[in-house]
Design an enzyme around this catalytic site. Structure first.
Site, PDB file in Angstrom:
ATOM      1  N   GLU A   1     -17.871  -1.921  17.978  1.00 49.07           N
ATOM      2  CA  GLU A   1     -17.481  -2.215  16.589  1.00 49.07           C
ATOM      3  C   GLU A   1     -16.567  -3.425  16.478  1.00 49.07           C
ATOM      4  O   GLU A   1     -16.195  -3.825  15.383  1.00 49.07           O
ATOM      5  CB  GLU A   1     -16.765  -1.018  15.936  1.00 49.07           C
ATOM      6  CG  GLU A   1     -17.543   0.270  15.895  1.00 49.07           C
ATOM      7  CD  GLU A   1     -16.724   1.414  15.319  1.00 49.07           C
ATOM      8  OE1 GLU A   1     -15.545   1.183  14.941  1.00 49.07           O
ATOM      9  OE2 GLU A   1     -17.240   2.534  15.246  1.00 49.07           O
ATOM     10  N   GLY A   2     -16.159  -4.016  17.597  1.00 45.59           N
ATOM     11  CA  GLY A   2     -15.137  -5.044  17.581  1.00 45.59           C
ATOM     12  C   GLY A   2     -13.751  -4.481  17.776  1.00 45.59           C
ATOM     13  O   GLY A   2     -12.750  -5.209  17.704  1.00 45.59           O
TER      14      GLY A   2
END
Length: 600
Positions: free
Chosen positions: A567-568
């Site tokens: 997701e970062g």
């Protein structure tokens, strides 16, 4: 006439260049860049052989100052042999081997400008690194990046280029296809500008090999180009669906050809290091914080650097056909549900971004369904092909996905983003990510396959087998990153690669996340050499493939927290550290300001 002559070791490139120069003019200025090294008898013999075969009427200048020679002989026929030796000498004389080539950036710019302005005949000899022996070391990779980028820039200002193989010159003046010429049909074997269709309807790639097209009408994957209105898989029931991302190719002359990447400012980096020596602390006592602040300064070309007020996270979402074959612990429906969760602010990356002062955007590249609200503005298809048995994307789609990633980067930079983070979202996406990392680094799947979302031993074995099958399918494309993305990645990974490369083109720093994002970074670096100078690694994932990819890119992670969410989230968790690094260089008092005695 300006001619670039490329070739490998002992390919005959020098002899060909000399024959071209001799046929053009009786009086030639020959620039010899090779240097005699004490004790290197083999190189001395090569230099002597070159000297003996030159016509006596030629003027020879043994120098590294090519720009000066071109200025002294603006209308003469000049032959430069060769740029590989010249670059090595310049890298030796600077910090080029340790700073990714940033120290020679001004030299490269000056050379390209001088070549473009030379009005006489000019013949340049340069090594094609793909045909030579380049050691897999940091220096070897830096040399390949810099000379590859230089060759591309020179080809852009030369009238023509040739590749010499076994003494035979091969013209390299192929015409690039125009963006508007890409065909769009729902057929599984669509002929595009990168291939031709045989009498049997099989799409042939640029090298003539048959390309396996994704099963666009497979209802299990959601019909890449259309909706099966009856759900029975009958092609006659499919209503064409022209996804918006397919139009992004029209924004670039050729979406898979990138302009040269200019490195962050070396002079500003030196200025930032010098400023650190004046701050009220022992030199280098803040360790990595000092390195990060220097990097940000060099990216911004400002010392002290400006605060990073507009950090932006883009989560690239996409489903993968291979997830239907037991390589993940979760069903693909989770991708869509988590996209909603991120947009709603309840996901880990959403929380971390709020704490770090960043904002988050979800880009639906290939989710199996759509959500309203602009998530699918650049969507390419629904789900990507199952890479263990078919191509992830069609030739049209991979070009569109790369273009979509570039457009997203342009949109964010144009909107004021001063730091970018790419995140990933998609059940099964660690499988194509590991395929790419294995192919690029030469590692075996059993070394790099991780547990992803938490698969058991049987799932791990299925995943490993799928990765090995996919690697076999792409084993002949190791020097063609676009073909690798088409065969064994997905629309989300291809878009991430375009995004990261375009960010470097736009001179905007990026924090890399985990295994999936870094595998896309490997492809971005291959498409736009030198991009990695604009990236920092946010963290080291618990996925084994991530360490292999970071090592290959020569990037050291900021955090070591055993994270593997995606997701970062890992990069966003590192963002406060970067904020702190900038604040130190910007706000900390100097010895003079604070009235503190410095080191004697």
């Amino acid at each position: 006439m300006r001619l670039l002559v490329l070739g490998g070791i002992r390919s005959g490139k020098s002899a060909h260049a000399e024959s071209v120069a001799a046929a053009t003019d009786d009086d030639v200025v020959y620039v010899a860049t090779a240097r005699r090294d004490p004790g290197d008898d083999e190189m001395a013999a090569r230099i002597e052989t070159h000297r003996e075969r030159r016509p006596t009427r030629w003027v020879t200048e043994e120098t590294e100052d090519i720009v000066r020679v071109l200025a002294d002989h603006p209308t003469s026929t000049v032959l430069v042999d060769d740029l590989g030796g010249w670059l090595t000498r310049r890298m030796d004389a600077t910090l080029g081997w340790t700073d990714g080539g940033a120290a020679v950036a001004a030299d490269l710019d000056a050379l390209v400008t001088a070549v473009a302005e030379h009005s006489g005949t000019l013949v340049l000899v340069s090594p094609e690194v793909g045909l030579g022996v380049v050691p897999d070391t940091l220096s070897g990779r830096v040399f390949a990046d810099v000379i590859g980028s230089l060759n591309r820039r020179l080809a852009g200002v030369c009238d023509s280029a040739v590749l010499v193989v076994a003494g035979r010159p091969l013209p390299l003046d192929a015409v690039h296809p125009t963006a508007g010429s890409v065909a769009r049909t729902p057929a599984a074997a669509t002929a595009t500008v990168t291939g031709a269709t045989t009498a049997t309807g099989t799409t042939m790639g640029a090298a003539g090999e048959a390309a396996a097209a994704p099963r666009d009408l497979d209802t299990a994957h959601g019909a890449a180009h259309g909706d099966d209105v009856h759900g029975d898989g009958d092609p006659g029931d499919v209503v064409p669906h022209d996804f918006p991302g397919l139009g992004d190719v029209s924004y670039y002359d050729d979406p898979v050809v990138f302009p040269p990447v200019h490195p962050p400012s070396h002079s500003v980096a030196e200025e930032a290091r010098a400023r650190h020596l004046t701050l009220t602390k022992p030199a280098t006592s803040l360790g990595r914080l000092e390195e990060l602040s220097v990097w940000v300064s060099s990216c911004q070309e400002a010392c002290p650097p400006r605060p990073l007020d507009r950090a932006r996270v883009v989560v690239f979402a996409g489903d993968h056909g291979v997830a239907e074959h037991g390589v993940s612990a979760f069903p693909r429906e989770v991708t869509l549900q988590m996209a909603d969760n991120i947009v709603g602010g309840g996901a880990a990356v959403s929380v971390l971004a709020r704490m770090a002062g960043a904002t988050v955007r979800v880009a639906d590249m290939a989710m199996s369904a759509e959500r309203p609200g602009g998530l699918d503005d650049h969507k390419i298809r629904r789900s990507s092909g199952s890479i263990d048995r078919e191509d992830a994307l069609t030739p049209e789609e991979v070009r569109a996905a790369i273009a979509a990633g570039r457009r997203i980067a342009d949109e964010e930079v144009d909107s004021g983003a001063d730091l970018l983070i790419a995140g990933d979202l998609g059940i099964g996406n660690t499988t194509p990510a590991t395929v790419l990392t294995c192919l690029v680094t030469g590692r075996e799947p059993v070394e790099l396959v991780g547990r992803g979302t938490g698969i058991d031993d049987e799932g791990w074995m299925r995943k490993t087998a799928a990765i090995r099958d996919a690697m076999f399918r792409a084993s002949g494309d190791l020097r063609d990153p676009v073909a690798m993305l088409r065969k064994v990645s997905g629309a989300d990974l291809a878009a991430m690669a375009g995004f990261l490369a375009q960010a470097a083109i736009r001179r905007t720093p990026c924090l890399l996340d985990g295994s999936v994002v870094t595998s896309a970074a490997l492809m971005a670096e291959a498409m736009a050499p030198g991009s990695r100078q604009w990236w920092a690694a946010g963290h080291r994932s618990a996925e084994p493939a991530h360490t292999a990819a970071l090592t290959y890119l020569s990037l050291d992670p900021i955090l070591e927290h055993s994270m593997r969410l995606g997701e970062g989230s890992g990069a966003v968790a590192a963002l406060p550290v970067v904020h702190n690094a900038v604040a130190i260089l910007t706000q900390m008092a100097t010895f003079a300001d604070a009235g503190v005695a410095g080191k004697d």
